[in-house]
Design a protein around this motif. Sequence first.
Motif, PDB file in Angstrom:
ATOM      1  N   UNK A  38       0.805  -1.219   0.000  1.00 46.79           N
ATOM      2  CA  UNK A  38       0.000   0.000   0.000  1.00 46.79           C
ATOM      3  C   UNK A  38       0.844   1.278   0.000  1.00 46.79           C
ATOM      4  N   UNK A  39       2.090   1.162   0.429  1.00 47.74           N
ATOM      5  CA  UNK A  39       2.981   2.318   0.456  1.00 47.74           C
ATOM      6  C   UNK A  39       4.377   1.899   0.015  1.00 47.74           C
ATOM      7  N   UNK A  40       5.175   2.907  -0.316  1.00 46.61           N
ATOM      8  CA  UNK A  40       6.594   2.717  -0.607  1.00 46.61           C
ATOM      9  C   UNK A  40       7.367   3.546   0.405  1.00 46.61           C
ATOM     10  N   UNK A  41       8.358   2.931   1.036  1.00 38.89           N
ATOM     11  CA  UNK A  41       9.213   3.615   2.001  1.00 38.89           C
ATOM     12  C   UNK A  41      10.609   3.643   1.406  1.00 38.89           C
ATOM     13  N   UNK A  42      11.169   4.839   1.286  1.00 40.80           N
ATOM     14  CA  UNK A  42      12.501   4.998   0.709  1.00 40.80           C
ATOM     15  C   UNK A  42      13.396   5.789   1.656  1.00 40.80           C
ATOM     16  N   UNK A  43      14.642   5.357   1.747  1.00 38.61           N
ATOM     17  CA  UNK A  43      15.659   6.091   2.502  1.00 38.61           C
ATOM     18  C   UNK A  43      16.461   6.905   1.484  1.00 38.61           C
ATOM     19  N   UNK A  44      16.630   8.196   1.761  1.00 39.18           N
ATOM     20  CA  UNK A  44      17.379   9.073   0.859  1.00 39.18           C
ATOM     21  C   UNK A  44      18.401   9.884   1.633  1.00 39.18           C
ATOM     22  N   UNK A  45      19.559  10.002   1.041  1.00 41.93           N
ATOM     23  CA  UNK A  45      20.632  10.807   1.618  1.00 41.93           C
ATOM     24  C   UNK A  45      20.323  12.269   1.364  1.00 41.93           C
ATOM     25  N   UNK A  46      20.350  13.066   2.422  1.00 47.88           N
ATOM     26  CA  UNK A  46      20.172  14.508   2.322  1.00 47.88           C
ATOM     27  C   UNK A  46      21.343  15.133   3.066  1.00 47.88           C
ATOM     28  N   UNK A  47      22.366  15.517   2.319  1.00 47.48           N
ATOM     29  CA  UNK A  47      23.586  15.986   2.967  1.00 47.48           C
ATOM     30  C   UNK A  47      24.215  14.826   3.725  1.00 47.48           C
ATOM     31  N   UNK A  48      24.425  15.008   5.001  1.00 48.08           N
ATOM     32  CA  UNK A  48      24.994  13.944   5.837  1.00 48.08           C
ATOM     33  C   UNK A  48      23.935  13.063   6.474  1.00 48.08           C
ATOM     34  N   UNK A  49      22.691  13.437   6.311  1.00 49.94           N
ATOM     35  CA  UNK A  49      21.601  12.712   6.974  1.00 49.94           C
ATOM     36  C   UNK A  49      20.856  11.830   5.983  1.00 49.94           C
ATOM     37  N   UNK A  50      20.331  10.751   6.514  1.00 50.33           N
ATOM     38  CA  UNK A  50      19.452   9.892   5.746  1.00 50.33           C
ATOM     39  C   UNK A  50      18.033  10.138   6.255  1.00 50.33           C
ATOM     40  N   UNK A  51      17.141  10.442   5.339  1.00 50.63           N
ATOM     41  CA  UNK A  51      15.748  10.678   5.713  1.00 50.63           C
ATOM     42  C   UNK A  51      14.868   9.623   5.059  1.00 50.63           C
ATOM     43  N   UNK A  52      13.756   9.341   5.707  1.00 47.50           N
ATOM     44  CA  UNK A  52      12.802   8.359   5.208  1.00 47.50           C
ATOM     45  C   UNK A  52      11.640   9.083   4.558  1.00 47.50           C
ATOM     46  N   UNK A  53      11.337   8.682   3.312  1.00 48.90           N
ATOM     47  CA  UNK A  53      10.245   9.266   2.548  1.00 48.90           C
ATOM     48  C   UNK A  53       9.203   8.190   2.286  1.00 48.90           C
ATOM     49  N   UNK A  54       7.950   8.573   2.378  1.00 46.42           N
ATOM     50  CA  UNK A  54       6.849   7.625   2.230  1.00 46.42           C
ATOM     51  C   UNK A  54       5.894   8.149   1.172  1.00 46.42           C
ATOM     52  N   UNK A  55       5.406   7.230   0.333  1.00 50.50           N
ATOM     53  CA  UNK A  55       4.374   7.573  -0.649  1.00 50.50           C
ATOM     54  C   UNK A  55       3.407   6.404  -0.753  1.00 50.50           C
ATOM     55  N   UNK A  56       2.183   6.701  -1.117  1.00 55.47           N
ATOM     56  CA  UNK A  56       1.202   5.635  -1.296  1.00 55.47           C
ATOM     57  C   UNK A  56       1.295   5.106  -2.723  1.00 55.47           C
ATOM     58  N   UNK A  57       0.945   3.854  -2.887  1.00 51.80           N
ATOM     59  CA  UNK A  57       0.943   3.219  -4.198  1.00 51.80           C
ATOM     60  C   UNK A  57      -0.465   3.314  -4.798  1.00 51.80           C
ATOM     61  N   UNK A  58      -0.581   2.960  -6.056  1.00 54.35           N
ATOM     62  CA  UNK A  58      -1.904   2.909  -6.677  1.00 54.35           C
ATOM     63  C   UNK A  58      -2.800   1.920  -5.934  1.00 54.35           C
ATOM     64  N   UNK A  59      -2.221   0.797  -5.525  1.00 52.75           N
ATOM     65  CA  UNK A  59      -2.980  -0.208  -4.774  1.00 52.75           C
ATOM     66  C   UNK A  59      -3.475   0.370  -3.453  1.00 52.75           C
TER      67      UNK A  59
END
Length: 102
Positions: free
Chosen positions: A58-79
């Motif tokens: 139902x969702x996608x969870x992604x870890x992304x590097x932002x400078x020196x920090x890693x942040x978690x981003x969440x989005x919903x899927x079509x499902x």
Amino acid sequence: MTHARQKLDALIHSPVRFSIMGYLGSVDECEFTVLRDAVDLSDSSLSQNLTRLSDAGYIIVEKRQTGRRVKTWISSTDTGNQALRNNLTILREIAENGPAGE
């Protein structure tokens, strides 16, 4: 005859996960802390619920590097968006007409 509530998706019908999906349905994506604050949860509670929603696709969870920090981003899927819309339709049906087919 089966009551319309039997058609509700139990995974997202819980108030917490319903709130998460509702918020995610209104944005393209959001960062973990923004979502946490928007739905008023602790980090651990949000994390546990995101895992269940992610496991269901139902969702996608992604870890992304932002400078020196890693942040978690969440989005919903079509499902996930479809599951939310289905639950909203069923809830409206129950509120406006009673059980389906009656």
